[in-house]
Design an enzyme around this catalytic site. Structure first.
Site, PDB file in Angstrom:
ATOM      1  N   ARG A 169      -0.312   4.380  -0.832  1.00  0.00           N
ATOM      2  CA  ARG A 169      -1.155   5.571  -0.926  1.00  0.00           C
ATOM      3  C   ARG A 169      -0.761   6.632   0.104  1.00  0.00           C
ATOM      4  NH1 ARG A 169      -6.875   2.691  -0.592  1.00  0.00           N
ATOM      5  NH2 ARG A 169      -5.659   1.524   0.933  1.00  0.00           N
ATOM      6  N   ASP A 211       0.859  -1.185   0.000  1.00  0.00           N
ATOM      7  CA  ASP A 211       0.000   0.000   0.000  1.00  0.00           C
ATOM      8  C   ASP A 211       0.894   1.233   0.000  1.00  0.00           C
ATOM      9  OD1 ASP A 211      -1.895   1.986   0.356  1.00  0.00           O
ATOM     10  OD2 ASP A 211      -3.045   0.850   1.827  1.00  0.00           O
TER      11      ASP A 211
END
Ligand code: ZN
Length: 208
Positions: free
Chosen positions: A134, A132
């Site tokens: 983000r 991840d």
């Protein structure tokens, strides 16, 4: 105070099947992506402010445009728009977040590996990509621009909450958003709960 991650570009009204919203567009200074803040007034007609309901939503073409059952992004976005239309609030829609930040093509590459039995986390890692990547600094700056300095966050994702707090947004609480659970994404959601720390019920298929 550091420089903002976003530049405000334009605000206009867009009627949708979920209701009519003010839509504010921003450019991400670092990535060049165009993000949207979808804004709904509160029932008393006032604009969102501190303590509003907020969903910070990552773009997902397959889930939102095609109704893919590999993830729950489409139903989550629908539920978030319905919720802010009813109570007032903001959906921050972040571009460049496909596949938890690896991009559309790599997301589909990860799906291909999942056909061989890898879960959503191991598939990313097998591609040499982060689980991840983000970032939510842009979302925090968009909320601050709207005067929404504290939020009731529609999310199951503790990393999202942690990053918003790091970027100066007070998270009063997390309001779980458990929708769109089905036979094709149970395993995906189990992995998000068991290996990535998402706050989801133990037996997702009973959760409706
Ligand atoms: Zn998705």
């Amino acid at each position: 105070m550091t420089e903002s991650h976003v530049t405000f570009e334009v605000e206009t009204t867009v009627p949708t099947t979920h209701g009519t919203f003010r839509v504010r567009a921003y450019t991400d200074v670092e990535t060049g992506a165009d993000h949207l803040a979808i804004v709904a007034s509160r029932p008393d007609g006032t604009a969102p402010g501190p303590g509003s309901l907020v969903r910070v939503h990552s773009e997902c073409l397959t889930g939102e445009a095609f109704g893919s059952l590999k993830c729950e992004c489409g139903p989550q976005l629908d539920a978030a728009l319905d919720t802010i239309h009813e109570h007032g609030g903001v959906v921050v829609y972040l571009r460049g977040h496909e596949g938890r930040g690896i991009g559309l093509i790599n997301k589909l590459r990860a799906y291909r590996l999942q056909e061989d039995g890898l879960d959503t986390l191991d598939a990313n890692l097998a591609l040499g990509l982060p689980a991840d990547s983000r970032q939510y600094g842009a979302a925090a700056d968009m909320l601050r621009d709207l005067g929404v300095t504290s939020v009731h966050l529609l999310s199951n994702n503790p990393d999202k909450r942690r990053q918003l707090v790091q970027h100066g947004i007070e998270v009063l609480d997390s309001v779980p958003l458990v929708v769109g659970v089905g036979a094709f994404n149970e395993g995906y959601l189990d992995t998000k709960r068991d290996r990535m720390g998402h706050e989801l019920p133990d037996r997702l298929h009973d959760a409706g």
